[in-house]
Design a protein around this motif. Structure first.
Motif, PDB file in Angstrom:
ATOM      1  N   GLN A 139       0.822  -1.207   0.000  1.00 47.95           N
ATOM      2  CA  GLN A 139       0.000   0.000   0.000  1.00 47.95           C
ATOM      3  C   GLN A 139       0.863   1.267   0.000  1.00 47.95           C
ATOM      4  OE1 GLN A 139      -3.657   0.903   0.426  1.00 47.95           O
ATOM      5  NE2 GLN A 139      -3.546  -0.892  -0.897  1.00 47.95           N
ATOM      6  N   VAL A 140       1.927   1.271   0.765  1.00 47.32           N
ATOM      7  CA  VAL A 140       2.815   2.439   0.791  1.00 47.32           C
ATOM      8  C   VAL A 140       3.448   2.652  -0.587  1.00 47.32           C
ATOM      9  CG1 VAL A 140       4.955   3.370   1.758  1.00 47.32           C
ATOM     10  CG2 VAL A 140       3.247   2.330   3.268  1.00 47.32           C
ATOM     11  N   ALA A 141       3.854   1.556  -1.230  1.00 50.81           N
ATOM     12  CA  ALA A 141       4.405   1.668  -2.584  1.00 50.81           C
ATOM     13  C   ALA A 141       3.359   2.214  -3.547  1.00 50.81           C
ATOM     14  CB  ALA A 141       4.918   0.303  -3.051  1.00 50.81           C
ATOM     15  N   LEU A 142       2.107   1.757  -3.417  1.00 52.49           N
ATOM     16  CA  LEU A 142       1.024   2.259  -4.255  1.00 52.49           C
ATOM     17  C   LEU A 142       0.790   3.743  -4.000  1.00 52.49           C
ATOM     18  CD1 LEU A 142      -1.360   1.798  -6.235  1.00 52.49           C
ATOM     19  CD2 LEU A 142      -2.750   1.133  -4.226  1.00 52.49           C
ATOM     20  N   GLU A 143       0.753   4.141  -2.741  1.00 49.00           N
ATOM     21  CA  GLU A 143       0.576   5.555  -2.396  1.00 49.00           C
ATOM     22  C   GLU A 143       1.655   6.411  -3.054  1.00 49.00           C
ATOM     23  OE1 GLU A 143       0.672   6.017   1.803  1.00 49.00           O
ATOM     24  OE2 GLU A 143      -1.176   4.885   2.142  1.00 49.00           O
ATOM     25  N   ASN A 144       2.900   5.983  -2.939  1.00 48.55           N
ATOM     26  CA  ASN A 144       4.007   6.764  -3.498  1.00 48.55           C
ATOM     27  C   ASN A 144       3.891   6.898  -5.009  1.00 48.55           C
ATOM     28  OD1 ASN A 144       5.133   7.139  -0.958  1.00 48.55           O
ATOM     29  ND2 ASN A 144       6.475   5.356  -1.119  1.00 48.55           N
ATOM     30  N   ARG A 145       3.502   5.812  -5.657  1.00 46.18           N
ATOM     31  CA  ARG A 145       3.356   5.836  -7.116  1.00 46.18           C
ATOM     32  C   ARG A 145       2.201   6.746  -7.533  1.00 46.18           C
ATOM     33  NH1 ARG A 145       3.031   0.859  -7.604  1.00 46.18           N
ATOM     34  NH2 ARG A 145       0.819   0.481  -8.030  1.00 46.18           N
ATOM     35  N   VAL A 146       1.062   6.608  -6.852  1.00 42.62           N
ATOM     36  CA  VAL A 146      -0.105   7.417  -7.194  1.00 42.62           C
ATOM     37  C   VAL A 146       0.151   8.887  -6.873  1.00 42.62           C
ATOM     38  CG1 VAL A 146      -2.513   7.872  -6.571  1.00 42.62           C
ATOM     39  CG2 VAL A 146      -1.760   5.531  -6.978  1.00 42.62           C
ATOM     40  N   ARG A 147       0.805   9.153  -5.740  1.00 46.90           N
ATOM     41  CA  ARG A 147       1.098  10.542  -5.358  1.00 46.90           C
ATOM     42  C   ARG A 147       1.942  11.227  -6.434  1.00 46.90           C
ATOM     43  NH1 ARG A 147       3.087   9.371  -0.912  1.00 46.90           N
ATOM     44  NH2 ARG A 147       1.249   9.778   0.377  1.00 46.90           N
ATOM     45  N   ALA A 148       2.974  10.569  -6.892  1.00 46.22           N
ATOM     46  CA  ALA A 148       3.838  11.152  -7.926  1.00 46.22           C
ATOM     47  C   ALA A 148       3.066  11.397  -9.217  1.00 46.22           C
ATOM     48  CB  ALA A 148       5.034  10.234  -8.183  1.00 46.22           C
ATOM     49  N   GLU A 149       2.190  10.454  -9.579  1.00 49.99           N
ATOM     50  CA  GLU A 149       1.399  10.605 -10.800  1.00 49.99           C
ATOM     51  C   GLU A 149       0.413  11.764 -10.665  1.00 49.99           C
ATOM     52  OE1 GLU A 149      -0.108   9.525 -14.696  1.00 49.99           O
ATOM     53  OE2 GLU A 149       1.793   9.339 -13.612  1.00 49.99           O
ATOM     54  N   LEU A 150      -0.238  11.884  -9.509  1.00 47.30           N
ATOM     55  CA  LEU A 150      -1.182  12.973  -9.299  1.00 47.30           C
ATOM     56  C   LEU A 150      -0.492  14.332  -9.377  1.00 47.30           C
ATOM     57  CD1 LEU A 150      -3.335  11.521  -6.390  1.00 47.30           C
ATOM     58  CD2 LEU A 150      -4.126  11.978  -8.714  1.00 47.30           C
ATOM     59  N   MET A 151       0.691  14.420  -8.835  1.00 45.37           N
ATOM     60  CA  MET A 151       1.417  15.693  -8.875  1.00 45.37           C
ATOM     61  C   MET A 151       1.794  16.062 -10.306  1.00 45.37           C
ATOM     62  SD  MET A 151       3.703  15.381  -5.382  1.00 45.37           S
ATOM     63  CE  MET A 151       4.165  17.104  -5.253  1.00 45.37           C
ATOM     64  N   ARG A 152       2.134  15.071 -11.121  1.00 46.85           N
ATOM     65  CA  ARG A 152       2.411  15.347 -12.538  1.00 46.85           C
ATOM     66  C   ARG A 152       1.136  15.783 -13.258  1.00 46.85           C
ATOM     67  NH1 ARG A 152       5.919  10.772 -12.047  1.00 46.85           N
ATOM     68  NH2 ARG A 152       4.253   9.371 -12.720  1.00 46.85           N
ATOM     69  N   VAL A 153       0.033  15.108 -12.954  1.00 45.78           N
ATOM     70  CA  VAL A 153      -1.240  15.438 -13.595  1.00 45.78           C
ATOM     71  C   VAL A 153      -1.663  16.869 -13.238  1.00 45.78           C
ATOM     72  CG1 VAL A 153      -3.718  14.960 -13.472  1.00 45.78           C
ATOM     73  CG2 VAL A 153      -2.113  13.099 -13.889  1.00 45.78           C
ATOM     74  N   ILE A 154      -1.528  17.244 -11.979  1.00 42.12           N
ATOM     75  CA  ILE A 154      -1.901  18.599 -11.554  1.00 42.12           C
ATOM     76  C   ILE A 154      -1.099  19.638 -12.320  1.00 42.12           C
ATOM     77  CG2 ILE A 154      -1.767  20.232  -9.630  1.00 42.12           C
ATOM     78  CD1 ILE A 154      -2.488  17.819  -7.786  1.00 42.12           C
ATOM     79  N   GLN A 155       0.200  19.413 -12.466  1.00 43.02           N
ATOM     80  CA  GLN A 155       1.035  20.375 -13.193  1.00 43.02           C
ATOM     81  C   GLN A 155       0.637  20.432 -14.668  1.00 43.02           C
ATOM     82  OE1 GLN A 155       2.987  22.572 -11.605  1.00 43.02           O
ATOM     83  NE2 GLN A 155       2.113  21.535  -9.815  1.00 43.02           N
ATOM     84  N   ASP A 156       0.306  19.286 -15.248  1.00 40.46           N
ATOM     85  CA  ASP A 156      -0.151  19.281 -16.658  1.00 40.46           C
ATOM     86  C   ASP A 156      -1.449  20.064 -16.799  1.00 40.46           C
ATOM     87  OD1 ASP A 156       1.985  17.821 -17.565  1.00 40.46           O
ATOM     88  OD2 ASP A 156       0.926  15.900 -17.643  1.00 40.46           O
ATOM     89  N   LEU A 157      -2.386  19.838 -15.880  1.00 43.37           N
ATOM     90  CA  LEU A 157      -3.666  20.530 -15.958  1.00 43.37           C
ATOM     91  C   LEU A 157      -3.503  22.035 -15.758  1.00 43.37           C
ATOM     92  CD1 LEU A 157      -5.968  18.028 -14.032  1.00 43.37           C
ATOM     93  CD2 LEU A 157      -5.911  18.447 -16.485  1.00 43.37           C
ATOM     94  N   LEU A 158      -2.608  22.420 -14.869  1.00 41.99           N
ATOM     95  CA  LEU A 158      -2.340  23.844 -14.690  1.00 41.99           C
ATOM     96  C   LEU A 158      -1.836  24.474 -15.973  1.00 41.99           C
ATOM     97  CD1 LEU A 158      -0.591  24.050 -11.193  1.00 41.99           C
ATOM     98  CD2 LEU A 158      -2.770  25.064 -11.833  1.00 41.99           C
TER      99      LEU A 158
END
Length: 231
Positions: free
Chosen positions: A206-225
């Motif tokens: 779960q921690v590995a999943l969190e880290n992977r999803v967190r990094a992806e979400l941060m990239r997505v937010i920057q793309d959307l901005l």
């Protein structure tokens, strides 16, 4: 051969053609990236589930958040993430909590590669645990954010998104999973790494999943901005 008097016009034409071709290539690249970003967020079996009333409420609450306002990040830890009641973003957070996560009854596709667990299935969060029944006789599981909604509010750029993009990110299938009621209550708005009494192998995964999803979400937010002109 060109008449020397035509040289300037010829070079100007070529310069303009190169400029237009570059703009066309940039527009194609931006469109491709935009489509790719939306595809990373979307899921065929998961509806956005934001009503016009909810979108209006989100817009009204977003207008109360001062431009450039941010919540401190990183924070969290054993107490988890929160949006304080005195924060200008609190009303927006409350609106988003009504919208996200979406109703689990509307989810028809798998999340994190797993369909909704059935009654009696093994609960991977607890050694020997099993999925029980909810009040309606269905499986006692929650539709849960991998990275908590409150943490999204702390991520750089999230509060600068339009409400429509916020809802898209908050309801992204890449940040949703099925958790048993027991595991969901234990987790709250914390990382799974900070809860006790769970299966250690599940916790590590779960921690590995969190880290992977967190990094992806941060990239997505920057793309959307960038797409909305705020990058």
């Amino acid at each position: 051969m060109f008449d020397p008097r035509q040289r300037a016009a010829y070079e100007a034409y070529n310069d303009e053609a190169r400029r237009l071709n570059q703009e066309y290539a940039t527009a194609k690249d931006n469109l491709r990236r935009c489509v790719g970003t939306v595809q990373r967020l979307a899921d065929a079996g998961l509806a956005a589930q934001a009503s016009p009333r909810q979108i209006d409420s989100a817009n009204a609450a977003k207008n109360k958040v001062p431009p450039g306002y941010t919540l401190p990040y990183p924070s969290g830890g054993k107490q988890g993430y929160s949006v304080p009641r005195q924060s200008p973003a609190r009303e927006l957070y409350e609106v988003m909590r009504e919208i996200s996560p979406p109703s689990k009854s509307k989810v028809t596709g798998p999340l994190q590669g797993q369909s909704r667990p059935a009654v009696g299935d093994r609960d991977p969060a607890y050694p020997g645990g099993r999925i029980g029944k909810d009040a309606k006789g269905g499986s006692a599981v929650s539709l849960d954010h991998v990275v908590p909604l409150a943490e999204l509010f702390h991520m750089p750029g999230f509060l600068a998104l339009t409400p429509e993009y916020m809802i898209m990110v908050a309801n992204a299938a890449l940040d949703l999973q099925w958790l048993s009621f027991s595991a969901n209550r234990a987790k709250g708005s914390r990382s799974v790494g900070d809860i006790l009494g769970v299966d250690p192998n599940w916790q590590t995964a779960q921690v590995a999943l969190e880290n992977r999803v967190r990094a992806e979400l941060m990239r997505v937010i920057q793309d959307l901005l960038e797409f909305q002109g705020g990058g």
